[in-house]
Write a protein that holds these residues in place. Structure first.
Motif, PDB file in Angstrom:
ATOM      1  N   UNK A  74     -44.384 -56.002 -19.956  1.00 26.10           N
ATOM      2  CA  UNK A  74     -45.859 -56.599 -19.966  1.00 26.10           C
ATOM      3  C   UNK A  74     -46.377 -55.797 -20.899  1.00 26.10           C
ATOM      4  N   UNK A  75     -46.441 -54.288 -21.241  1.00 19.95           N
ATOM      5  CA  UNK A  75     -47.046 -53.516 -22.129  1.00 19.95           C
ATOM      6  C   UNK A  75     -46.880 -54.013 -23.363  1.00 19.95           C
ATOM      7  N   UNK A  76     -45.457 -54.380 -23.813  1.00 12.76           N
ATOM      8  CA  UNK A  76     -45.367 -54.876 -25.184  1.00 12.76           C
ATOM      9  C   UNK A  76     -45.927 -56.359 -25.477  1.00 12.76           C
ATOM     10  N   UNK A  77     -45.992 -57.096 -24.280  1.00 11.66           N
ATOM     11  CA  UNK A  77     -46.534 -58.635 -24.457  1.00 11.66           C
ATOM     12  C   UNK A  77     -47.926 -58.012 -24.560  1.00 11.66           C
ATOM     13  N   UNK A  78     -48.444 -57.419 -23.883  1.00 16.73           N
ATOM     14  CA  UNK A  78     -50.171 -57.188 -24.351  1.00 16.73           C
ATOM     15  C   UNK A  78     -50.282 -56.672 -25.555  1.00 16.73           C
ATOM     16  N   UNK A  79     -49.273 -55.651 -26.272  1.00 19.20           N
ATOM     17  CA  UNK A  79     -49.594 -55.229 -27.613  1.00 19.20           C
ATOM     18  C   UNK A  79     -49.280 -56.428 -28.630  1.00 19.20           C
ATOM     19  N   UNK A  80     -48.265 -57.013 -28.428  1.00 20.21           N
ATOM     20  CA  UNK A  80     -47.926 -58.149 -29.162  1.00 20.21           C
ATOM     21  C   UNK A  80     -49.155 -59.542 -29.167  1.00 20.21           C
ATOM     22  N   UNK A 118     -37.074 -54.845  10.689  1.00 21.52           N
ATOM     23  CA  UNK A 118     -36.374 -53.566  10.605  1.00 21.52           C
ATOM     24  C   UNK A 118     -34.822 -54.057  10.353  1.00 21.52           C
ATOM     25  N   UNK A 119     -34.262 -55.091  10.967  1.00 30.72           N
ATOM     26  CA  UNK A 119     -32.852 -55.486  10.999  1.00 30.72           C
ATOM     27  C   UNK A 119     -32.867 -55.904   9.239  1.00 30.72           C
ATOM     28  N   UNK A 120     -33.816 -56.683   8.554  1.00 28.63           N
ATOM     29  CA  UNK A 120     -33.330 -56.940   7.083  1.00 28.63           C
ATOM     30  C   UNK A 120     -33.595 -55.780   6.329  1.00 28.63           C
ATOM     31  N   UNK A 121     -34.547 -54.631   6.783  1.00 29.71           N
ATOM     32  CA  UNK A 121     -34.690 -53.704   5.899  1.00 29.71           C
ATOM     33  C   UNK A 121     -33.566 -52.666   5.583  1.00 29.71           C
ATOM     34  N   UNK A 122     -32.527 -52.411   6.782  1.00 30.42           N
ATOM     35  CA  UNK A 122     -31.379 -51.877   6.568  1.00 30.42           C
ATOM     36  C   UNK A 122     -30.461 -52.542   5.191  1.00 30.42           C
ATOM     37  N   UNK A 123     -30.260 -53.868   5.484  1.00 31.30           N
ATOM     38  CA  UNK A 123     -29.317 -54.441   4.406  1.00 31.30           C
ATOM     39  C   UNK A 123     -30.042 -54.648   2.968  1.00 31.30           C
ATOM     40  N   UNK A 124     -31.373 -54.512   2.819  1.00 26.53           N
ATOM     41  CA  UNK A 124     -31.993 -54.629   1.615  1.00 26.53           C
ATOM     42  C   UNK A 124     -32.211 -53.537   0.996  1.00 26.53           C
ATOM     43  N   UNK A 125     -32.069 -52.192   1.817  1.00 25.78           N
ATOM     44  CA  UNK A 125     -32.144 -50.930   1.335  1.00 25.78           C
ATOM     45  C   UNK A 125     -31.456 -50.522   0.107  1.00 25.78           C
ATOM     46  N   UNK A 126     -29.855 -51.393   0.072  1.00 24.78           N
ATOM     47  CA  UNK A 126     -28.991 -50.962  -1.172  1.00 24.78           C
ATOM     48  C   UNK A 126     -29.843 -51.431  -2.277  1.00 24.78           C
ATOM     49  N   UNK A 127     -30.404 -52.653  -2.244  1.00 22.75           N
ATOM     50  CA  UNK A 127     -31.078 -52.982  -3.601  1.00 22.75           C
ATOM     51  C   UNK A 127     -32.327 -52.318  -4.416  1.00 22.75           C
ATOM     52  N   UNK A 128     -32.804 -51.468  -3.248  1.00 22.62           N
ATOM     53  CA  UNK A 128     -33.997 -51.014  -3.755  1.00 22.62           C
ATOM     54  C   UNK A 128     -33.897 -49.946  -5.288  1.00 22.62           C
ATOM     55  N   UNK A 129     -32.927 -49.357  -5.492  1.00 24.02           N
ATOM     56  CA  UNK A 129     -32.937 -48.746  -6.679  1.00 24.02           C
ATOM     57  C   UNK A 129     -32.845 -49.561  -7.782  1.00 24.02           C
ATOM     58  N   UNK A 130     -31.937 -50.756  -7.879  1.00 25.34           N
ATOM     59  CA  UNK A 130     -32.110 -51.672  -8.919  1.00 25.34           C
ATOM     60  C   UNK A 130     -33.465 -52.431  -9.040  1.00 25.34           C
ATOM     61  N   UNK A 131     -34.088 -52.565  -8.047  1.00 20.97           N
ATOM     62  CA  UNK A 131     -35.353 -53.501  -8.084  1.00 20.97           C
ATOM     63  C   UNK A 131     -36.370 -52.499  -8.786  1.00 20.97           C
ATOM     64  N   UNK A 132     -36.173 -51.166  -8.670  1.00 18.62           N
ATOM     65  CA  UNK A 132     -36.972 -50.226  -9.093  1.00 18.62           C
ATOM     66  C   UNK A 132     -36.847 -50.111 -10.729  1.00 18.62           C
ATOM     67  N   UNK A 133     -35.398 -50.403 -11.109  1.00 19.36           N
ATOM     68  CA  UNK A 133     -34.909 -50.437 -12.685  1.00 19.36           C
ATOM     69  C   UNK A 133     -35.905 -51.650 -13.256  1.00 19.36           C
ATOM     70  N   UNK A 134     -35.531 -52.773 -12.358  1.00 19.29           N
ATOM     71  CA  UNK A 134     -36.089 -54.022 -12.831  1.00 19.29           C
ATOM     72  C   UNK A 134     -37.623 -53.821 -13.202  1.00 19.29           C
ATOM     73  N   UNK A 135     -38.259 -53.398 -12.070  1.00 23.87           N
ATOM     74  CA  UNK A 135     -39.837 -53.043 -12.221  1.00 23.87           C
ATOM     75  C   UNK A 135     -40.160 -52.222 -13.445  1.00 23.87           C
ATOM     76  N   UNK A 136     -39.392 -51.393 -13.595  1.00 27.58           N
ATOM     77  CA  UNK A 136     -39.802 -50.439 -14.884  1.00 27.58           C
ATOM     78  C   UNK A 136     -39.542 -51.334 -15.954  1.00 27.58           C
ATOM     79  N   UNK A 137     -38.463 -51.994 -16.259  1.00 27.93           N
ATOM     80  CA  UNK A 137     -38.386 -52.765 -17.393  1.00 27.93           C
ATOM     81  C   UNK A 137     -39.375 -53.796 -17.509  1.00 27.93           C
ATOM     82  N   UNK A 138     -39.627 -54.315 -16.398  1.00 28.97           N
ATOM     83  CA  UNK A 138     -40.693 -55.538 -16.484  1.00 28.97           C
ATOM     84  C   UNK A 138     -42.214 -54.862 -16.875  1.00 28.97           C
ATOM     85  N   UNK A 139     -42.552 -53.866 -16.396  1.00 31.73           N
ATOM     86  CA  UNK A 139     -43.860 -53.303 -17.139  1.00 31.73           C
ATOM     87  C   UNK A 139     -43.780 -52.947 -18.620  1.00 31.73           C
ATOM     88  N   UNK A 140     -42.615 -52.358 -18.944  1.00 33.64           N
ATOM     89  CA  UNK A 140     -42.664 -52.192 -20.303  1.00 33.64           C
ATOM     90  C   UNK A 140     -42.574 -53.465 -21.156  1.00 33.64           C
TER      91      UNK A 140
END
Length: 962
Positions: free
Chosen positions: A395-401, A371-393
């Motif tokens: 991966x999809x392009x790699x599969x197509x290639x 719980x202590x760490x969760x409060x500090x890392x909450x600020x990075x959540x939005x940015x991690x979601x962006x990274x995950x979205x780009x990572x999935x894209x």
């Protein structure tokens, strides 16, 4: 009962696969066509048998051939750890159950393990899917209530189907006010036929007296005929007596002669018996000499008998061979488990970004720290979601290639060779030359044949026309073809003076012979080369476009990562204590701590597996020492039992050879003794023949036979006469009547026969007269036909009534059974289902109630009752699932099976799904759940469950577990 592991030899698309399960919830995840249903069917068919080949259910035989079947590893509170193995064999497969005490069993053991449940009963309680819920919208209130009732009580669905079928068949047979059912139709027909029969009876009453007289005449005629037949028999007997008088006289003469000749006796069939005994004596004496020689030869060949205690020890060790293989298999399983644990440990370390686990094993992974760490890392959540979205894209392009590269490799395998490309490039030129050559040869032959100058001028005109058309259309190939045709015509004009073909003509014919007939093949080759080059170009362009998109995404990915690193710098020191080199995403903080706890648990499992491996290795070394005392040293651990079996077979073969030879000597001695006894018996029989014939030598014996033949001839003649007499049924003549007396008696019988014939003819005339009189009144048999038809209709009506009674009894029995189920069995299930239904609906509905007419109602908080048909689709499904889970919980003691679910919650919204998952987590303390899904959100929700990705299932190394 818990399923621990699946070992798939070959089943559908899966081959040589191993999947491990744990207690609680196991989620089998994979996209469509990944093989989830195949795994679910593997569990069911391994436990309950493969379907018949002509069954509507699929058998899932391996697509690429190979061994069909596999193993299901179970842990049962009654039977302990056991393995159910089913492979291809008879229609349902050959099954073997391996128990932990070393014993095995077959189908009966499997039935005991599954508590005598069959597949239908298992699937009606412990296995359900979205397919069973999709038909709720089309059901009326009765069908829906009966479906819910059958979900809460086992076997009710079958009873309901039988009841409905019986009621329909009863309606087809009889209805109180109906006219079309079969029994109603038969009743109307019987009433009409009964009226017609009464009318026929009244009409037939006037014919009775005349019919009585006809019957009386028939009776008197039969009596006269019987007397006539008796006289006819007497007449035939007298005629036969006259015919047999000469034969009886011949019989008396032969009997007197036989009494004079019969003075000697001879054994019955004496010559054949004597000759057979003589030949048999010669044969047995030769056989006795052969048996003596054979006994001498076998006594010299008998081997030494091996030690029996060595054979016994080998048999004992071979009987325990399964235990040896089980140890080795267990060592392999433990090594495999260690490998999987190490791989899982390495995957966890890789996912955590650690090289070693020393720091993390000693770290504090408590909930407060999380719980202590969760409060500090909450600020990075939005940015991690962006990274995950780009990572999935990416991966999809790699599969197509990767798919594009695969298509390029496939295209390259079928690409034309360099020689084919060269042939395709050269063919247009060859095709033009081939046309010129054919035209030249044709013109040359025509010139030599008839020398017609008009044809030459016609060819020149055609060549000029072709050239003009080519010039107009800017087609220089056509212009060249016209010029060539003109040159060929000119050359043929010059060379027509010669009767022999020119050198150029010979060259042209050689060129035609070389390339003629290849036009279609070469045109197909050109199309193939052009198609290859076009597809190759398209694939190259697609690959470059994909790589450009990946480059743009990678640049965007790098920019976001740099911004993320700036934010992570402020809290990076906190994670140094955990041995991490970078800051985890706030969204995976819970997963990080879960992985840390899993890593600590894996370390403990590794220590336990290593200890078990050491214990089994000690047992293997002790057994190897025992075996090496009986076989020569030097055999490897894997082949030591093969060597033991080979030596055992060799020793056993020697023992069997010794026993076989000894037994054969004993049998030969008995045969020799029997031959001696038979020789004595035959000599005694030969002497008995001499004694019976009253002779002492063989010569005297044959002379006595000749004397006996004359008496036999006389006896044969006497027998022939007796046989002729017996054919006519005549015995001895005791009357003593002469031929004249017999002939006088025959004349008297003939006179009496003539009188009887006259009486019978008078009866016939009177009867004919009466029949003519009655024929006018009754000329048909309508009454008999109607009577017979009436009886047939009555029998049909009785059979239909019997069928209706049987169905009525079945319906009443089913209704009584249903009432008993509602009163005794269903309340227990409803109590548990009400609590689950209330929890699933968030308290909107407090309970489920069953009305007197068998309809289900949902009771709301305010006490109002709503028929189940009026609820939404999702609420109906919640009621159904609540009843199924309650029934499974009620059968926990008698049938503690896992619950198998195939995406049954897809119609639930997020809140209802959350409630359902909480209930499953609570019930997982007592039940094992195996949940099949293709939805990512469900996998993300169950972070503490065992997640098995079907797409990542490997070979014998096991499934990918998260």
């Amino acid at each position: 009962m818990k399923i621990r592991k699946l070992v798939i030899y070959g089943f559908g698309k899966h081959e040589n696969k191993t999947i491990d399960f744990r207690d609680g919830i196991n989620v089998i995840y994979g996209h469509n066509e990944a093989g989830k249903t195949t795994i679910q069917q593997f569990i069911v068919q391994t436990l309950f048998g493969f379907p018949q080949k002509n069954s509507a259910q699929l058998r899932y035989e391996p697509k690429a051939g190979g061994k069909f079947g596999g193993q299901v590893h179970l842990h049962d509170e009654v039977y302990g750890n056991c393995i159910v193995e089913r492979v291809q064999g008879k229609s349902s497969g050959d099954v073997t159950v391996y128990f932990e005490d070393g014993t095995t069993g077959g189908e009966e053991a499997v039935k005991a393990l599954v508590r005598q449940y069959d597949r239908a009963s298992f699937e009606s309680i412990f296995s359900f899917s979205i397919l069973q819920l999709q038909g709720f919208e089309r059901m009326d209130e009765t069908e829906l209530s009966r479906t819910l009732l059958s979900s809460g009580t086992t076997g009710v669905d079958t009873l309901l189907r039988v009841e409905k079928k019986m009621e329909k068949e009863m309606g087809d047979l009889f209805k109180k006010s109906g006219r079309n059912p079969e029994m109603n139709v038969r009743a109307i027909e019987l009433k009409e036929m009964e009226k017609e029969l009464k009318s026929e009876q009244e009409r037939m009453a006037t014919f009775a007296p005349k019919m009585d007289r006809i019957h009386e005449i028939e009776r008197e005629w039969l009596e006269a005929k019987a007397a006539y037949e008796s006289l006819r028999d007497q007449y035939r007997a007298l005629e036969l007596e006259l015919q047999l008088l000469p034969l009886r006289e011949r019989k008396r003469n032969l009997a007197r002669r036989l009494d004079e000749v019969r003075k000697s006796s001879f054994p019955s069939d004496g010559i054949r018996r004597f000759e057979m005994i003589s030949g048999r004596l010669t044969e047995l004496e030769a056989k006795k000499r052969g048996l003596s020689a054979e006994l001498t030869a076998m006594a010299e060949k008998i081997p030494t008998y091996p030690r029996p205690e060595m054979l016994t020890e080998m048999e004992r060790l071979l009987a325990r061979e399964p235990e040896w293989h089980e140890w080795r298999s267990a060592v392999g399983s433990i090594h495999e488990r260690l490998t999987q644990l190490n791989l899982k440990r390495m995957r966890l370390l890789d996912r955590l970004g650690l090289d070693t686990s020393d720091e993390l094993l000693q770290a504090d992974v408590s909930i407060h720290q999380e719980e202590f760490l969760y409060g500090q890392l909450q600020e990075l959540n939005d940015m991690n979601q962006q990274i995950g979205y780009i990572d999935r894209q990416l991966t999809q392009l790699e599969n197509e290639l990767r798919d594009i590269r695969t298509d390029q490799l496939s295209l390259q395998k079928n690409s034309p060779t360099e020689a084919e490309k060269k042939q395709a490039e050269e063919w247009p030129s060859i095709r033009r030359r081939l046309a010129e050559a054919k035209a030249y040869v044709h013109m040359s032959r025509s010139s030599r044949d008839d020398g017609n100058p008009q044809l030459l001028w016609m060819v020149l005109l055609v060549a000029a026309a072709i050239s003009i058309v080519g010039l107009i259309g800017d087609q220089w190939i056509v212009v060249g073809l016209g010029a060539c045709l003109a040159v060929i015509a000119a050359l043929s004009k010059i060379g027509k003076r010669s009767d022999q073909p020119s050198l150029k003509n010979v060259e042209m014919e050689r060129f035609i012979n070389e390339y003629a007939g290849q036009e279609a093949e070469m045109e197909a080759l050109i199309v193939k080369v052009q198609d290859y080059e076009q597809r190759h170009s398209l694939l190259e362009e697609a690959a470059k476009a994909n790589e450009r998109k990946m480059g743009v995404l990678e640049e965007e990915y790098g920019a976001i990562v740099q911004e993320k690193e700036r934010l992570e710098q402020s809290i990076s020191e906190f994670f140094v204590a955990y041995g991490l080199r970078k800051i985890p995403n706030p969204g995976i903080l819970h997963e990080f701590f879960g992985m840390a706890r899993s890593l600590q648990e894996i370390e403990r499992e590794l220590e336990d597996a290593a200890r078990q491996s050491a214990e089994i290795q000690d047992k293997i070394r002790m057994r190897q020492t025992e075996v090496e005392r009986l076989v020569p040293a030097g055999a490897s651990e894997s082949s030591i039992y093969e060597k033991l079996r080979s030596d055992y077979l060799s020793v056993k073969e020697k023992a069997q050879a010794f026993k076989a030879l000894t037994q054969k000597i004993e049998e030969t001695q008995m045969q020799k003794q029997e031959v001696g006894e038979l020789l004595s018996s035959l000599r005694s029989q030969q002497q008995d023949l001499f004694t019976e014939a009253g002779v002492e030598t063989e010569e005297q014996y044959y002379k006595a036979y000749a004397d006996y033949q004359e008496s036999l001839t006389l006896m044969q003649q006497l027998e022939d006469i007796e046989s002729q007499l017996s054919v006519h049924g005549a015995g001895e003549d005791v009357s003593g009547r002469s031929e004249g007396e017999l002939r006088e008696e025959v004349h008297e019988v003939e006179r009496r026969l003539a009188d009887l014939e006259e009486i019978m003819n008078s009866f016939v005339k009177e009867k004919a007269s009466l029949e003519v009189e009655t024929e006018k009144l009754l000329t048909d048999d309508s009454y008999q036909r109607k009577q017979q038809l009436f009886e047939m209709k009555k029998a049909e009506f009785g059979e239909l009534a019997k069928q209706w009674s049987v169905r009525q009894a079945v319906v009443e029995a089913i209704k009584g059974m249903m009432e008993e189920l509602k009163e005794k069995k269903l309340p227990e299930v409803l109590n548990g289902a009400e609590k689950l239904f209330s929890e699933l609906t968030g308290g909107t509905y407090m309970s489920l109630a069953l009305s007197e007419n068998g309809y289900f109602h949902a009771v709301a908080q305010d006490g109002r009752r709503y028929p189940i048909i009026e609820l939404s689709q999702a609420t109906k499904e919640q009621a159904y699932i609540a009843l199924r889970l309650s029934l499974a919980a009620a059968k926990e003691k008698t049938a503690p099976f896992p619950l198998v679910m195939d995406d049954p919650f897809v119609h639930f919204d997020e809140m209802r799904s959350s409630r359902m998952f909480k209930i499953m987590e609570r019930l997982s303390a007592k039940h094992q759940f195996i949940y099949f899904t293709c939805h990512d959100k469900i996998v993300e929700y169950w972070t503490n469950a065992t997640i098995i990705n079907v797409s990542d299932i490997g070979s014998a190394k096991g499934a990918m577990i998260r």
